[in-house]
Write a protein that holds these residues in place. Structure first.
Motif, PDB file in Angstrom:
ATOM      1  N   ILE A   2       0.852  -1.192   0.000  1.00  0.00           N
ATOM      2  CA  ILE A   2       0.000   0.000   0.000  1.00  0.00           C
ATOM      3  C   ILE A   2       0.884   1.237   0.000  1.00  0.00           C
ATOM      4  CG2 ILE A   2      -1.723   1.293   1.315  1.00  0.00           C
ATOM      5  CD1 ILE A   2      -2.604  -1.475   2.460  1.00  0.00           C
ATOM      6  N   LYS A   3       0.692   2.087  -0.982  1.00  0.00           N
ATOM      7  CA  LYS A   3       1.504   3.288  -1.130  1.00  0.00           C
ATOM      8  C   LYS A   3       0.829   4.450  -0.398  1.00  0.00           C
ATOM      9  CE  LYS A   3       3.064   4.099  -5.249  1.00  0.00           C
ATOM     10  NZ  LYS A   3       3.064   4.280  -6.734  1.00  0.00           N
ATOM     11  N   ILE A   4       1.522   4.987   0.610  1.00  0.00           N
ATOM     12  CA  ILE A   4       1.004   6.095   1.414  1.00  0.00           C
ATOM     13  C   ILE A   4       1.729   7.377   1.037  1.00  0.00           C
ATOM     14  CG2 ILE A   4       0.696   7.035   3.732  1.00  0.00           C
ATOM     15  CD1 ILE A   4       0.697   4.214   4.817  1.00  0.00           C
ATOM     16  N   LEU A  67       3.329   9.932  -9.760  1.00  0.00           N
ATOM     17  CA  LEU A  67       3.036   8.835  -8.845  1.00  0.00           C
ATOM     18  C   LEU A  67       1.603   8.905  -8.325  1.00  0.00           C
ATOM     19  CD1 LEU A  67       6.316   8.690  -6.729  1.00  0.00           C
ATOM     20  CD2 LEU A  67       5.590   7.104  -8.507  1.00  0.00           C
ATOM     21  N   ASP A  68       0.980   7.757  -8.211  1.00  0.00           N
ATOM     22  CA  ASP A  68      -0.351   7.651  -7.625  1.00  0.00           C
ATOM     23  C   ASP A  68      -0.241   6.929  -6.290  1.00  0.00           C
ATOM     24  OD1 ASP A  68      -1.512   8.850  -9.852  1.00  0.00           O
ATOM     25  OD2 ASP A  68      -1.790   6.937 -10.883  1.00  0.00           O
ATOM     26  N   TYR A  69      -1.174   7.235  -5.396  1.00  0.00           N
ATOM     27  CA  TYR A  69      -1.130   6.667  -4.055  1.00  0.00           C
ATOM     28  C   TYR A  69      -2.429   5.942  -3.726  1.00  0.00           C
ATOM     29  CZ  TYR A  69       3.202   9.155  -3.462  1.00  0.00           C
ATOM     30  OH  TYR A  69       4.497   9.576  -3.616  1.00  0.00           O
ATOM     31  N   ASP A  70      -2.285   4.940  -2.846  1.00  0.00           N
ATOM     32  CA  ASP A  70      -3.457   4.212  -2.370  1.00  0.00           C
ATOM     33  C   ASP A  70      -4.113   4.947  -1.196  1.00  0.00           C
ATOM     34  OD1 ASP A  70      -3.060   1.831  -4.076  1.00  0.00           O
ATOM     35  OD2 ASP A  70      -1.237   1.587  -2.877  1.00  0.00           O
ATOM     36  N   LEU A  71      -3.290   5.633  -0.433  1.00  0.00           N
ATOM     37  CA  LEU A  71      -3.770   6.364   0.740  1.00  0.00           C
ATOM     38  C   LEU A  71      -3.029   7.689   0.843  1.00  0.00           C
ATOM     39  CD1 LEU A  71      -5.233   6.644   3.510  1.00  0.00           C
ATOM     40  CD2 LEU A  71      -3.374   5.297   4.514  1.00  0.00           C
ATOM     41  N   VAL A  72      -3.782   8.783   0.926  1.00  0.00           N
ATOM     42  CA  VAL A  72      -3.223  10.120   1.120  1.00  0.00           C
ATOM     43  C   VAL A  72      -3.657  10.613   2.495  1.00  0.00           C
ATOM     44  CG1 VAL A  72      -3.219  12.515   0.322  1.00  0.00           C
ATOM     45  CG2 VAL A  72      -3.227  10.639  -1.348  1.00  0.00           C
ATOM     46  N   SER A 101     -10.135  10.720  -7.316  1.00  0.00           N
ATOM     47  CA  SER A 101     -10.811  10.273  -8.536  1.00  0.00           C
ATOM     48  C   SER A 101     -10.181   9.010  -9.106  1.00  0.00           C
ATOM     49  CB  SER A 101     -10.807  11.383  -9.597  1.00  0.00           C
ATOM     50  OG  SER A 101      -9.498  11.567 -10.126  1.00  0.00           O
ATOM     51  N   LYS A 102      -8.910   8.788  -8.773  1.00  0.00           N
ATOM     52  CA  LYS A 102      -8.210   7.588  -9.247  1.00  0.00           C
ATOM     53  C   LYS A 102      -8.367   6.407  -8.287  1.00  0.00           C
ATOM     54  CE  LYS A 102      -4.580  10.077 -11.789  1.00  0.00           C
ATOM     55  NZ  LYS A 102      -3.108  10.317 -11.896  1.00  0.00           N
ATOM     56  N   GLY A 103      -9.105   6.616  -7.184  1.00  0.00           N
ATOM     57  CA  GLY A 103      -9.379   5.510  -6.273  1.00  0.00           C
ATOM     58  C   GLY A 103      -8.652   5.543  -4.952  1.00  0.00           C
ATOM     59  N   ALA A 104      -7.913   6.611  -4.672  1.00  0.00           N
ATOM     60  CA  ALA A 104      -7.171   6.685  -3.409  1.00  0.00           C
ATOM     61  C   ALA A 104      -8.105   6.900  -2.232  1.00  0.00           C
ATOM     62  CB  ALA A 104      -6.151   7.812  -3.459  1.00  0.00           C
ATOM     63  N   GLU A 105      -7.712   6.384  -1.080  1.00  0.00           N
ATOM     64  CA  GLU A 105      -8.344   6.743   0.189  1.00  0.00           C
ATOM     65  C   GLU A 105      -7.716   8.057   0.650  1.00  0.00           C
ATOM     66  OE1 GLU A 105      -9.072   2.281   2.055  1.00  0.00           O
ATOM     67  OE2 GLU A 105      -7.174   3.309   2.443  1.00  0.00           O
ATOM     68  N   ILE A 106      -8.535   8.920   1.245  1.00  0.00           N
ATOM     69  CA  ILE A 106      -8.030  10.185   1.791  1.00  0.00           C
ATOM     70  C   ILE A 106      -8.363  10.209   3.275  1.00  0.00           C
ATOM     71  CG2 ILE A 106      -7.944  12.675   1.570  1.00  0.00           C
ATOM     72  CD1 ILE A 106      -7.284  11.330  -1.055  1.00  0.00           C
ATOM     73  N   ALA A 107      -7.363  10.440   4.115  1.00  0.00           N
ATOM     74  CA  ALA A 107      -7.574  10.485   5.557  1.00  0.00           C
ATOM     75  C   ALA A 107      -7.027  11.790   6.115  1.00  0.00           C
ATOM     76  CB  ALA A 107      -6.883   9.301   6.235  1.00  0.00           C
ATOM     77  N   ARG A 157     -14.330   6.115   0.938  1.00  0.00           N
ATOM     78  CA  ARG A 157     -12.869   6.181   0.974  1.00  0.00           C
ATOM     79  C   ARG A 157     -12.351   7.441   1.662  1.00  0.00           C
ATOM     80  NH1 ARG A 157     -11.260   6.994  -3.937  1.00  0.00           N
ATOM     81  NH2 ARG A 157     -13.264   6.948  -5.015  1.00  0.00           N
ATOM     82  N   LEU A 158     -13.227   8.116   2.405  1.00  0.00           N
ATOM     83  CA  LEU A 158     -12.840   9.328   3.127  1.00  0.00           C
ATOM     84  C   LEU A 158     -12.873   9.075   4.623  1.00  0.00           C
ATOM     85  CD1 LEU A 158     -14.838  11.957   1.037  1.00  0.00           C
ATOM     86  CD2 LEU A 158     -12.418  11.367   0.814  1.00  0.00           C
ATOM     87  N   PHE A 159     -11.782   9.408   5.295  1.00  0.00           N
ATOM     88  CA  PHE A 159     -11.637   9.162   6.724  1.00  0.00           C
ATOM     89  C   PHE A 159     -11.238  10.465   7.420  1.00  0.00           C
ATOM     90  CE2 PHE A 159     -10.545   5.403   4.343  1.00  0.00           C
ATOM     91  CZ  PHE A 159     -11.071   4.329   5.047  1.00  0.00           C
ATOM     92  N   THR A 160     -11.813  10.720   8.589  1.00  0.00           N
ATOM     93  CA  THR A 160     -11.418  11.887   9.379  1.00  0.00           C
ATOM     94  C   THR A 160     -11.294  11.480  10.843  1.00  0.00           C
ATOM     95  OG1 THR A 160     -13.700  12.625   9.812  1.00  0.00           O
ATOM     96  CG2 THR A 160     -12.626  13.480   7.821  1.00  0.00           C
ATOM     97  N   SER A 161     -10.529  12.264  11.607  1.00  0.00           N
ATOM     98  CA  SER A 161     -10.403  11.983  13.036  1.00  0.00           C
ATOM     99  C   SER A 161     -10.534  13.261  13.835  1.00  0.00           C
ATOM    100  CB  SER A 161      -9.053  11.316  13.343  1.00  0.00           C
ATOM    101  OG  SER A 161      -8.006  12.255  13.304  1.00  0.00           O
ATOM    102  N   GLY A 162     -10.810  13.085  15.118  1.00  0.00           N
ATOM    103  CA  GLY A 162     -10.887  14.214  16.030  1.00  0.00           C
ATOM    104  C   GLY A 162      -9.500  14.680  16.435  1.00  0.00           C
ATOM    105  N   GLY A 163      -9.423  15.350  17.577  1.00  0.00           N
ATOM    106  CA  GLY A 163      -8.173  15.982  17.967  1.00  0.00           C
ATOM    107  C   GLY A 163      -7.184  15.074  18.665  1.00  0.00           C
ATOM    108  N   ALA A 164      -5.922  15.465  18.601  1.00  0.00           N
ATOM    109  CA  ALA A 164      -4.811  14.880  19.363  1.00  0.00           C
ATOM    110  C   ALA A 164      -4.787  13.350  19.280  1.00  0.00           C
ATOM    111  CB  ALA A 164      -4.884  15.365  20.810  1.00  0.00           C
TER     112      ALA A 164
END
Length: 320
Positions: A2-4, A67-72, A101-107, A157-164
């Motif tokens: 997995i390319k990050i 370069l394309d990534y699996d996870l950004v 648009s190319k299929g990457a996950e974004i976190a 494929r979109l992930f978010t987190s809270g603080g700290a």
């Protein structure tokens, strides 16, 4: 493998970036220890020549590369001026959109959600961010389904987190998806993270905007903060303020981001939290000194605002 790709944004928070690298490198080491291939390759990404040598052991690449990534991953920002942070990092946005648009996950980690929000990819989707930045996020991106209480959100494929430390919950969630529950549990033990925490409301503090140019709103704020125990209606709030009810509500929400009544409620809850943290007063006294007369109503509002009962909050945070 997995390319990050981790964005080296302007004003990124060092602790945030270090946590991301540490967790994924730990997953790589765990796989090596088990005689397996490492699951992740990691690049740091900038949009111009970067002078940052903090992480010199990693390859730093420019985002205009092919370069394309699996996870950004977008780290947290150091600044409280998040609109400025978006402006400084706007060049990342088309690239993020293209990767997605190319299929990457974004976190996103913590306030990094603001850059993803500015991309439009979160419109109509759920997200979270640092609890104390939630009002600003909601005002900036009304099309996003903000879940301020959540530690981690996933919408496709979109992930978010809270603080700290919530960033660790996001990273463990990603490990579970990519590497399986066993690796996620082992990483959780290494970093001493409770995997089952999914609420961050009780970490929040009410920190209203005070530096602005609207004297009328400032007068209303002062009146609420000085008299929150005694006033309960907008009419009482604006009694000595030269403004109509409609005008004060409109201007207050425009400047502060919430209505005067919501401001009053949050001021009261913050007062109750301080009493629960710093005193041993009976609950009836806490309720009364916070401006409430109905214990049932107080407990309902408190639980909704804080994510736990007043007694649970006192047990968790009492300093004496």
């Amino acid at each position: 493998m997995i390319k990050i790709g981790i964005l080296l944004t302007k004003q990124y928070k060092l602790l945030s970036l270090a946590a991301i690298l540490d967790v994924f490198e730990t997953a790589n080491k765990l796989h090596t220890n088990f005689g397996k291939n490492q699951p992740y390759s990691i690049d740091l990404l900038a949009f111009d020549k970067n002078e940052d040598n903090t992480f010199r052991q990693y390859s730093i690449k420019l985002i205009h590369s092919e370069l394309d990534y699996d996870l950004v991953i977008i780290p947290a920002f150091t600044t409280e001026n998040l609109q400025e942070a978006i402006s400084f990092n706007r060049q990342f946005i088309p690239w993020i959109q293209n990767q997605y648009s190319k299929g990457a996950e974004i976190a996103t980690v913590c306030t990094g959600a603001f850059l993803l929000g500015a991309s439009g990819l979160l419109n109509g989707k759920v997200a979270t961010t640092h609890i104390d930045a939630s009002d600003a996020f909601a005002n900036a991106f009304p099309a996003v389904k903000l879940m301020a209480n959540k530690t981690v959100t996933q919408d496709g494929r979109l992930f978010t987190s809270g603080g700290a430390t919530s960033s660790f919950h996001l990273l463990l969630h990603l490990l579970k998806i990519h590497c399986g529950k066993d690796i996620a549990i082992k990483a959780a033990k290494i970093f001493a993270i409770d995997m089952d925490r999914n609420n961050q409301l009780y970490f929040g503090s009410f920190l209203p905007l005070r530096i602005h140019n609207d004297d009328l709103v400032a007068s209303a704020q002062e009146k609420i903060e000085t008299n929150y125990q005694d006033i309960s209606t907008i009419e009482e709030m604006i009694k000595d303020i030269p403004s109509s009810r409609r005008n004060i509500v409109r201007r207050f929400k425009l400047v502060i981001g919430i209505t005067p009544i919501a401001y009053l409620q949050r001021t009261r809850i913050e007062a109750a939290k301080k009493l629960l943290e710093q005193t041993a007063e009976q609950m009836s006294e806490v309720i009364f000194k916070s401006g409430y007369n109905d214990p049932k109503a107080f407990r309902k509002v408190f639980r909704k605002s804080v994510g736990m009962t007043p007694t649970e909050y006192r047990d968790k945070f009492r300093t004496r």
